[in-house]
Design an enzyme around this catalytic site. Structure first.
Site, short mmCIF file in Angstrom:
data_model
loop_
_atom_site.label_atom_id
_atom_site.label_comp_id
_atom_site.label_asym_id
_atom_site.label_seq_id
_atom_site.Cartn_x
_atom_site.Cartn_y
_atom_site.Cartn_z
N GLN A 153 0.83 -1.20 0.00
CA GLN A 153 0.00 0.00 0.00
C GLN A 153 0.87 1.26 0.00
O GLN A 153 0.54 2.25 -0.65
CB GLN A 153 -0.93 -0.01 1.22
CG GLN A 153 -2.05 1.02 1.16
CD GLN A 153 -3.13 0.62 0.18
OE1 GLN A 153 -3.20 -0.52 -0.26
NE2 GLN A 153 -3.99 1.55 -0.16
N SER A 188 -6.39 0.78 4.97
CA SER A 188 -7.15 0.01 3.98
C SER A 188 -7.64 -1.30 4.57
O SER A 188 -6.90 -2.01 5.27
CB SER A 188 -6.28 -0.27 2.75
OG SER A 188 -6.95 -1.13 1.85
N HIS A 190 -8.10 -3.91 3.03
CA HIS A 190 -7.41 -5.03 2.39
C HIS A 190 -6.25 -5.54 3.23
O HIS A 190 -5.78 -6.66 3.01
CB HIS A 190 -6.92 -4.61 1.00
CG HIS A 190 -8.02 -4.44 0.01
ND1 HIS A 190 -8.62 -5.50 -0.63
CD2 HIS A 190 -8.65 -3.34 -0.46
CE1 HIS A 190 -9.55 -5.06 -1.47
NE2 HIS A 190 -9.60 -3.74 -1.37
N GLU A 245 -19.60 1.35 -3.19
CA GLU A 245 -18.80 0.37 -3.91
C GLU A 245 -19.52 -0.98 -3.91
O GLU A 245 -19.37 -1.77 -2.97
CB GLU A 245 -17.41 0.23 -3.28
CG GLU A 245 -16.56 1.48 -3.40
CD GLU A 245 -15.12 1.26 -2.92
OE1 GLU A 245 -14.84 0.15 -2.43
OE2 GLU A 245 -14.30 2.18 -3.07
N HIS A 248 -17.23 -4.27 -3.32
CA HIS A 248 -16.35 -4.47 -2.16
C HIS A 248 -17.12 -5.19 -1.06
O HIS A 248 -18.09 -4.66 -0.51
CB HIS A 248 -15.85 -3.11 -1.66
CG HIS A 248 -14.81 -3.22 -0.60
ND1 HIS A 248 -13.49 -2.91 -0.81
CD2 HIS A 248 -14.89 -3.61 0.70
CE1 HIS A 248 -12.80 -3.11 0.31
NE2 HIS A 248 -13.65 -3.53 1.23
#
Length: 399
Positions: A153, A188, A190, A245, A248
Protein backbone atom coordinates in the site's frame (compact mmCIF):
# COMPACT_ATOMS: atom_id res chain seq x y z
CA UNK A 1 -68.90 -42.28 115.41
CA UNK A 2 -67.39 -39.60 117.30
CA UNK A 3 -66.75 -36.22 115.96
CA UNK A 4 -62.99 -36.68 116.07
CA UNK A 5 -63.03 -39.81 113.93
CA UNK A 6 -65.21 -38.14 111.35
CA UNK A 7 -62.68 -35.36 111.01
CA UNK A 8 -59.81 -37.83 110.60
CA UNK A 9 -61.60 -39.81 107.91
CA UNK A 10 -62.49 -36.64 106.09
CA UNK A 11 -58.86 -35.53 106.10
CA UNK A 12 -57.74 -38.91 104.80
CA UNK A 13 -60.18 -38.71 101.92
CA UNK A 14 -58.97 -35.19 101.05
CA UNK A 15 -55.33 -36.33 101.12
CA UNK A 16 -56.09 -39.32 98.96
CA UNK A 17 -57.92 -37.21 96.44
CA UNK A 18 -55.08 -34.74 96.36
CA UNK A 19 -52.57 -37.55 95.94
CA UNK A 20 -54.57 -39.13 93.13
CA UNK A 21 -54.85 -35.77 91.40
CA UNK A 22 -51.12 -35.15 91.84
CA UNK A 23 -50.33 -38.57 90.37
CA UNK A 24 -52.56 -37.94 87.37
CA UNK A 25 -51.07 -34.49 86.90
CA UNK A 26 -47.58 -35.94 87.10
CA UNK A 27 -48.42 -38.70 84.63
CA UNK A 28 -50.11 -36.45 82.12
CA UNK A 29 -47.47 -33.77 82.58
CA UNK A 30 -44.69 -36.23 81.96
CA UNK A 31 -46.39 -37.58 78.89
CA UNK A 32 -47.00 -34.09 77.63
CA UNK A 33 -43.43 -33.02 78.20
CA UNK A 34 -42.15 -36.12 76.49
CA UNK A 35 -44.34 -35.48 73.48
CA UNK A 36 -43.28 -31.85 73.38
CA UNK A 37 -39.61 -32.66 73.46
CA UNK A 38 -39.96 -35.37 70.85
CA UNK A 39 -42.15 -33.49 68.42
CA UNK A 40 -41.11 -29.86 68.72
CA UNK A 41 -37.70 -29.66 70.24
CA UNK A 42 -36.42 -32.66 68.27
CA UNK A 43 -37.66 -31.27 65.01
CA UNK A 44 -36.21 -27.87 65.83
CA UNK A 45 -32.88 -29.46 66.59
CA UNK A 46 -32.89 -31.42 63.37
CA UNK A 47 -33.87 -28.30 61.41
CA UNK A 48 -31.09 -26.34 63.05
CA UNK A 49 -28.65 -29.10 62.27
CA UNK A 50 -29.72 -29.31 58.64
CA UNK A 51 -29.52 -25.55 58.28
CA UNK A 52 -26.07 -25.52 59.74
CA UNK A 53 -24.91 -28.32 57.44
CA UNK A 54 -26.33 -26.59 54.31
CA UNK A 55 -24.75 -23.27 55.19
CA UNK A 56 -21.43 -24.97 55.83
CA UNK A 57 -21.59 -26.71 52.43
CA UNK A 58 -22.30 -23.39 50.71
CA UNK A 59 -19.42 -21.76 52.51
CA UNK A 60 -17.12 -24.61 51.59
CA UNK A 61 -18.14 -24.45 47.92
CA UNK A 62 -17.48 -20.74 47.88
CA UNK A 63 -14.20 -21.16 49.65
CA UNK A 64 -12.90 -23.62 47.02
CA UNK A 65 -9.98 -22.32 44.87
CA UNK A 66 -11.01 -20.41 41.71
CA UNK A 67 -8.89 -22.64 39.46
CA UNK A 68 -12.00 -24.56 38.44
CA UNK A 69 -13.73 -21.33 37.47
CA UNK A 70 -10.81 -20.11 35.39
CA UNK A 71 -10.88 -22.93 32.86
CA UNK A 72 -14.61 -22.31 32.42
CA UNK A 73 -14.01 -18.63 31.60
CA UNK A 74 -11.16 -19.54 29.27
CA UNK A 75 -13.33 -22.10 27.51
CA UNK A 76 -16.01 -19.46 27.08
CA UNK A 77 -13.44 -17.05 25.68
CA UNK A 78 -12.20 -19.69 23.26
CA UNK A 79 -15.73 -20.55 22.12
CA UNK A 80 -16.67 -16.96 21.22
CA UNK A 81 -15.51 -17.09 17.57
CA UNK A 82 -17.33 -20.39 17.04
CA UNK A 83 -20.61 -19.06 18.47
CA UNK A 84 -20.26 -15.79 16.54
CA UNK A 85 -21.85 -13.85 19.40
CA UNK A 86 -22.19 -10.10 18.77
CA UNK A 87 -19.11 -8.60 20.36
CA UNK A 88 -17.39 -5.39 19.28
CA UNK A 89 -13.98 -6.85 20.19
CA UNK A 90 -14.47 -9.89 17.94
CA UNK A 91 -11.74 -10.33 15.29
CA UNK A 92 -14.44 -10.59 12.63
CA UNK A 93 -15.56 -7.03 13.43
CA UNK A 94 -12.11 -5.45 13.16
CA UNK A 95 -12.79 -1.86 12.03
CA UNK A 96 -10.26 -0.25 9.69
CA UNK A 97 -10.96 3.08 8.00
CA UNK A 98 -9.55 6.60 7.72
CA UNK A 99 -9.81 7.16 11.50
CA UNK A 100 -9.24 3.58 12.72
CA UNK A 101 -5.84 2.36 11.56
CA UNK A 102 -4.77 -1.27 11.45
CA UNK A 103 -3.45 -2.47 14.84
CA UNK A 104 0.32 -2.34 15.01
CA UNK A 105 1.95 -5.61 13.93
CA UNK A 106 -1.31 -7.10 12.69
CA UNK A 107 -0.52 -9.73 10.03
CA UNK A 108 -3.20 -12.39 9.32
CA UNK A 109 -2.45 -15.99 8.46
CA UNK A 110 -3.27 -16.18 4.76
CA UNK A 111 -4.56 -18.82 2.35
CA UNK A 112 -4.62 -18.61 -1.44
CA UNK A 113 -8.13 -18.67 -2.93
CA UNK A 114 -7.80 -18.06 -6.67
CA UNK A 115 -4.60 -17.53 -8.63
CA UNK A 116 -2.49 -15.14 -6.54
CA UNK A 117 -5.28 -13.70 -4.39
CA UNK A 118 -5.11 -14.47 -0.67
CA UNK A 119 -7.47 -13.98 2.27
CA UNK A 120 -7.43 -14.64 6.01
CA UNK A 121 -7.21 -18.40 6.50
CA UNK A 122 -10.17 -18.35 8.90
CA UNK A 123 -12.57 -17.20 6.15
CA UNK A 124 -11.19 -19.24 3.24
CA UNK A 125 -13.76 -22.06 3.54
CA UNK A 126 -16.69 -19.63 3.56
CA UNK A 127 -15.36 -17.79 0.51
CA UNK A 128 -14.84 -21.01 -1.43
CA UNK A 129 -18.30 -22.24 -0.50
CA UNK A 130 -19.88 -18.95 -1.62
CA UNK A 131 -18.11 -19.06 -4.99
CA UNK A 132 -19.10 -22.71 -5.55
CA UNK A 133 -22.75 -22.08 -4.66
CA UNK A 134 -22.83 -19.07 -6.97
CA UNK A 135 -21.39 -21.19 -9.79
CA UNK A 136 -24.10 -23.80 -9.25
CA UNK A 137 -26.67 -21.00 -9.58
CA UNK A 138 -25.18 -19.98 -12.93
CA UNK A 139 -23.21 -17.01 -11.55
CA UNK A 140 -19.45 -16.71 -12.08
CA UNK A 141 -17.70 -14.58 -9.44
CA UNK A 142 -14.14 -13.32 -9.83
CA UNK A 143 -11.82 -11.77 -7.23
CA UNK A 144 -9.90 -8.79 -8.59
CA UNK A 145 -8.31 -7.73 -5.28
CA UNK A 146 -7.97 -9.32 -1.83
CA UNK A 147 -5.22 -9.12 0.83
CA UNK A 148 -2.74 -6.28 0.37
CA UNK A 149 0.20 -5.68 2.71
CA UNK A 150 0.98 -2.30 4.24
CA UNK A 151 4.28 -2.24 2.33
CA UNK A 152 2.45 -2.74 -0.94
CA UNK A 153 0.00 0.00 0.00
CA UNK A 154 2.89 2.36 0.74
CA UNK A 155 4.32 1.61 -2.69
CA UNK A 156 0.99 2.31 -4.41
CA UNK A 157 0.44 5.49 -2.44
CA UNK A 158 3.97 6.78 -3.16
CA UNK A 159 3.49 6.14 -6.89
CA UNK A 160 0.18 8.00 -6.92
CA UNK A 161 1.66 10.92 -4.95
CA UNK A 162 4.62 11.16 -7.33
CA UNK A 163 2.24 11.15 -10.27
CA UNK A 164 0.61 14.37 -9.07
CA UNK A 165 3.95 15.92 -8.12
CA UNK A 166 4.99 15.36 -11.72
CA UNK A 167 1.80 17.15 -12.79
CA UNK A 168 2.97 20.28 -11.00
CA UNK A 169 1.42 19.98 -7.52
CA UNK A 170 3.39 20.49 -4.33
CA UNK A 171 3.88 17.56 -1.96
CA UNK A 172 1.06 18.53 0.40
CA UNK A 173 -1.51 18.84 -2.39
CA UNK A 174 -0.20 15.69 -4.07
CA UNK A 175 -0.71 13.71 -0.84
CA UNK A 176 -4.24 15.12 -0.44
CA UNK A 177 -5.18 14.18 -3.99
CA UNK A 178 -3.53 10.75 -3.80
CA UNK A 179 -5.50 9.98 -0.60
CA UNK A 180 -8.76 10.41 -2.51
CA UNK A 181 -7.77 7.63 -4.90
CA UNK A 182 -5.57 5.24 -2.90
CA UNK A 183 -6.12 4.68 0.83
CA UNK A 184 -3.25 5.76 3.03
CA UNK A 185 -1.07 2.88 4.25
CA UNK A 186 -2.55 1.29 7.37
CA UNK A 187 -6.11 2.48 6.69
CA UNK A 188 -7.15 0.01 3.98
CA UNK A 189 -9.43 -2.91 4.78
CA UNK A 190 -7.41 -5.03 2.39
CA UNK A 191 -4.71 -5.20 5.09
CA UNK A 192 -6.99 -7.35 7.27
CA UNK A 193 -7.38 -10.19 4.77
CA UNK A 194 -11.12 -10.03 5.47
CA UNK A 195 -12.08 -7.87 2.46
CA UNK A 196 -12.12 -8.49 -1.27
CA UNK A 197 -13.25 -6.87 -4.50
CA UNK A 198 -15.61 -9.18 -6.41
CA UNK A 199 -16.61 -8.77 -10.06
CA UNK A 200 -17.71 -11.03 -12.90
CA UNK A 201 -15.99 -11.81 -16.22
CA UNK A 202 -18.81 -10.08 -18.07
CA UNK A 203 -18.34 -6.86 -16.07
CA UNK A 204 -14.91 -6.02 -14.68
CA UNK A 205 -15.27 -2.26 -14.16
CA UNK A 206 -15.12 -1.05 -10.57
CA UNK A 207 -18.03 1.37 -10.77
CA UNK A 208 -21.68 1.66 -9.78
CA UNK A 209 -22.73 -0.15 -12.96
CA UNK A 210 -21.82 -3.46 -11.30
CA UNK A 211 -25.06 -3.29 -9.30
CA UNK A 212 -27.01 -3.99 -12.51
CA UNK A 213 -25.32 -7.35 -13.09
CA UNK A 214 -26.78 -10.75 -12.10
CA UNK A 215 -23.64 -11.31 -10.01
CA UNK A 216 -24.39 -8.33 -7.76
CA UNK A 217 -28.04 -9.32 -7.40
CA UNK A 218 -26.99 -12.81 -6.30
CA UNK A 219 -24.45 -11.40 -3.82
CA UNK A 220 -26.92 -8.89 -2.44
CA UNK A 221 -29.38 -11.70 -1.75
CA UNK A 222 -27.07 -14.46 -0.52
CA UNK A 223 -23.73 -13.03 0.69
CA UNK A 224 -24.85 -12.79 4.34
CA UNK A 225 -25.34 -16.58 4.44
CA UNK A 226 -21.56 -16.92 4.15
CA UNK A 227 -20.76 -14.13 6.63
CA UNK A 228 -20.13 -11.51 3.93
CA UNK A 229 -21.62 -7.99 3.80
CA UNK A 230 -21.52 -5.12 1.32
CA UNK A 231 -18.90 -2.98 3.05
CA UNK A 232 -19.71 0.42 1.51
CA UNK A 233 -23.48 0.61 0.86
CA UNK A 234 -25.44 3.47 -0.63
CA UNK A 235 -26.21 6.47 1.60
CA UNK A 236 -23.63 5.34 4.21
CA UNK A 237 -20.58 7.27 3.06
CA UNK A 238 -20.96 9.78 5.88
CA UNK A 239 -20.16 6.87 8.24
CA UNK A 240 -17.72 4.88 6.08
CA UNK A 241 -15.90 7.80 4.42
CA UNK A 242 -15.98 5.82 1.15
CA UNK A 243 -18.26 6.18 -1.86
CA UNK A 244 -20.75 3.47 -2.84
CA UNK A 245 -18.80 0.37 -3.91
CA UNK A 246 -21.07 -2.51 -4.95
CA UNK A 247 -18.01 -4.70 -5.61
CA UNK A 248 -16.35 -4.47 -2.16
CA UNK A 249 -17.34 -7.22 0.32
CA UNK A 250 -16.17 -7.85 3.87
CA UNK A 251 -16.34 -10.92 6.10
CA UNK A 252 -17.96 -10.28 9.52
CA UNK A 253 -19.26 -13.75 10.44
CA UNK A 254 -22.62 -15.32 9.66
CA UNK A 255 -24.43 -14.13 12.80
CA UNK A 256 -23.16 -10.57 12.49
CA UNK A 257 -23.92 -10.47 8.77
CA UNK A 258 -27.48 -11.62 9.41
CA UNK A 259 -28.06 -8.91 12.02
CA UNK A 260 -26.43 -6.20 9.88
CA UNK A 261 -28.58 -7.08 6.88
CA UNK A 262 -31.76 -7.13 9.01
CA UNK A 263 -30.96 -3.72 10.56
CA UNK A 264 -29.52 -2.16 7.40
CA UNK A 265 -26.31 -1.27 9.26
CA UNK A 266 -22.86 -0.66 7.83
CA UNK A 267 -19.92 -1.91 9.88
CA UNK A 268 -19.35 1.46 11.59
CA UNK A 269 -22.99 1.61 12.72
CA UNK A 270 -22.99 -2.00 13.90
CA UNK A 271 -19.82 -1.71 15.98
CA UNK A 272 -21.03 1.55 17.52
CA UNK A 273 -24.37 -0.07 18.42
CA UNK A 274 -22.61 -2.98 20.14
CA UNK A 275 -20.49 -0.56 22.14
CA UNK A 276 -23.48 1.64 22.96
CA UNK A 277 -21.77 4.61 21.36
CA UNK A 278 -22.78 7.18 18.77
CA UNK A 279 -21.51 6.45 15.27
CA UNK A 280 -18.81 8.85 14.08
CA UNK A 281 -19.41 11.03 11.03
CA UNK A 282 -16.60 10.91 8.47
CA UNK A 283 -15.85 13.09 5.47
CA UNK A 284 -16.19 11.52 2.04
CA UNK A 285 -13.00 12.08 0.04
CA UNK A 286 -13.49 14.14 -3.10
CA UNK A 287 -11.15 14.99 -5.95
CA UNK A 288 -10.23 18.58 -6.85
CA UNK A 289 -12.05 20.13 -9.80
CA UNK A 290 -8.95 20.02 -12.02
CA UNK A 291 -8.53 16.28 -11.54
CA UNK A 292 -12.07 15.09 -12.15
CA UNK A 293 -14.30 12.59 -10.35
CA UNK A 294 -12.95 9.32 -9.05
CA UNK A 295 -15.03 6.19 -9.23
CA UNK A 296 -12.96 4.25 -6.70
CA UNK A 297 -11.00 5.50 -3.69
CA UNK A 298 -9.64 2.02 -2.99
CA UNK A 299 -7.74 1.57 -6.27
CA UNK A 300 -6.34 -1.89 -6.84
CA UNK A 301 -3.06 -2.33 -8.67
CA UNK A 302 -4.17 -5.63 -10.18
CA UNK A 303 -7.46 -4.15 -11.35
CA UNK A 304 -5.80 -1.04 -12.71
CA UNK A 305 -3.24 -3.00 -14.71
CA UNK A 306 -5.84 -5.38 -16.08
CA UNK A 307 -8.08 -2.49 -17.04
CA UNK A 308 -5.13 -0.73 -18.69
CA UNK A 309 -4.34 -3.86 -20.70
CA UNK A 310 -7.95 -4.21 -21.70
CA UNK A 311 -8.14 -0.55 -22.64
CA UNK A 312 -4.91 -0.68 -24.68
CA UNK A 313 -6.09 -3.76 -26.52
CA UNK A 314 -9.47 -2.27 -27.20
CA UNK A 315 -7.91 1.05 -28.24
CA UNK A 316 -5.51 -0.77 -30.60
CA UNK A 317 -8.34 -2.77 -32.06
CA UNK A 318 -10.51 0.32 -32.41
CA UNK A 319 -7.60 2.26 -33.95
CA UNK A 320 -6.90 -0.50 -36.47
CA UNK A 321 -10.57 -0.83 -37.27
CA UNK A 322 -10.86 2.91 -37.63
CA UNK A 323 -7.79 2.97 -39.92
CA UNK A 324 -9.22 0.15 -42.00
CA UNK A 325 -12.54 1.88 -42.17
CA UNK A 326 -10.88 5.13 -43.11
CA UNK A 327 -8.77 3.48 -45.85
CA UNK A 328 -11.77 1.67 -47.21
CA UNK A 329 -13.87 4.81 -47.12
CA UNK A 330 -11.06 6.82 -48.72
CA UNK A 331 -10.69 4.23 -51.46
CA UNK A 332 -14.39 4.17 -52.02
CA UNK A 333 -14.57 7.94 -52.04
CA UNK A 334 -11.59 8.14 -54.42
CA UNK A 335 -13.13 5.62 -56.77
CA UNK A 336 -16.46 7.36 -56.57
CA UNK A 337 -14.77 10.69 -57.22
CA UNK A 338 -12.86 9.21 -60.17
CA UNK A 339 -16.04 7.72 -61.52
CA UNK A 340 -17.86 10.95 -61.04
CA UNK A 341 -15.02 12.87 -62.71
CA UNK A 342 -14.89 10.46 -65.66
CA UNK A 343 -18.64 10.60 -66.02
CA UNK A 344 -18.61 14.39 -65.82
CA UNK A 345 -15.75 14.59 -68.32
CA UNK A 346 -17.59 12.30 -70.68
CA UNK A 347 -20.73 14.34 -70.28
CA UNK A 348 -18.76 17.55 -70.84
CA UNK A 349 -17.09 16.07 -73.93
CA UNK A 350 -20.42 15.03 -75.33
CA UNK A 351 -21.80 18.46 -74.55
CA UNK A 352 -18.79 20.05 -76.29
CA UNK A 353 -19.33 17.86 -79.31
CA UNK A 354 -22.98 18.77 -79.45
CA UNK A 355 -22.12 22.47 -79.12
CA UNK A 356 -19.50 22.16 -81.83
CA UNK A 357 -21.99 20.41 -84.02
CA UNK A 358 -24.43 23.21 -83.44
CA UNK A 359 -21.84 25.84 -84.25
CA UNK A 360 -20.80 23.90 -87.35
CA UNK A 361 -24.33 23.66 -88.59
CA UNK A 362 -24.72 27.37 -88.04
CA UNK A 363 -21.54 28.13 -90.05
CA UNK A 364 -22.44 25.75 -92.84
CA UNK A 365 -25.93 27.10 -93.03
CA UNK A 366 -24.62 30.64 -93.27
CA UNK A 367 -21.90 29.78 -95.84
CA UNK A 368 -24.17 27.65 -98.02
CA UNK A 369 -26.96 30.15 -98.34
CA UNK A 370 -28.39 30.12 -101.87
CA UNK A 371 -30.65 32.60 -103.59
CA UNK A 372 -33.37 30.12 -103.52
CA UNK A 373 -33.83 27.59 -100.62
CA UNK A 374 -33.80 23.91 -101.39
CA UNK A 375 -36.77 21.76 -100.76
CA UNK A 376 -37.39 20.59 -97.23
CA UNK A 377 -36.93 16.94 -98.17
CA UNK A 378 -33.37 17.51 -99.47
CA UNK A 379 -32.42 19.48 -96.29
CA UNK A 380 -33.64 16.71 -94.02
CA UNK A 381 -31.79 14.06 -96.01
CA UNK A 382 -28.33 15.64 -95.60
CA UNK A 383 -27.99 16.96 -92.02
CA UNK A 384 -25.39 14.37 -90.83
CA UNK A 385 -22.93 15.08 -93.60
CA UNK A 386 -23.11 18.79 -92.94
CA UNK A 387 -22.63 18.35 -89.20
CA UNK A 388 -19.60 16.12 -89.61
CA UNK A 389 -17.95 18.52 -92.03
CA UNK A 390 -18.71 21.44 -89.77
CA UNK A 391 -17.22 19.64 -86.75
CA UNK A 392 -14.02 18.94 -88.65
CA UNK A 393 -13.82 22.61 -89.63
CA UNK A 394 -14.39 23.76 -86.05
CA UNK A 395 -11.80 21.29 -84.69
CA UNK A 396 -9.20 22.52 -87.16
CA UNK A 397 -10.03 26.08 -86.27
CA UNK A 398 -9.51 25.37 -82.48
CA UNK A 399 -6.18 23.66 -83.08
Amino acid sequence: MSKKKKTTLKGKFVFRRFLIIAVFVAIFGGVGWLAYTRLFIGNAARYTKDLASSSSSEVSSKAEPSSSAKPESSSKAESKPAKAEPNSEDWKLLLVNSVHSLPSGYVPELETITETYRVDKRIADNVKRMFNDARQSGITLTICSAYRSVDKQEELFAEKKQEYINRGKNEKDAIAVAATIVAKPGTSEHHTGLAMDIVTPKYTNLDAGFENTPAFKWLNKNAYKYGMVLRFPKDKQKYTGIIYEPWHYRYVGEENAKLMKAKGFCLEEYVAALKGEKVQILETPTLPADIGPSSNTEASEETTSSQKGTKSESSAESASSQKGAKSESSEESASSKKGAKSESSAESASSNESSSKKSGTKKSSSSESEPESASSSSKSAKPKAKSSSSSEESASAKQ
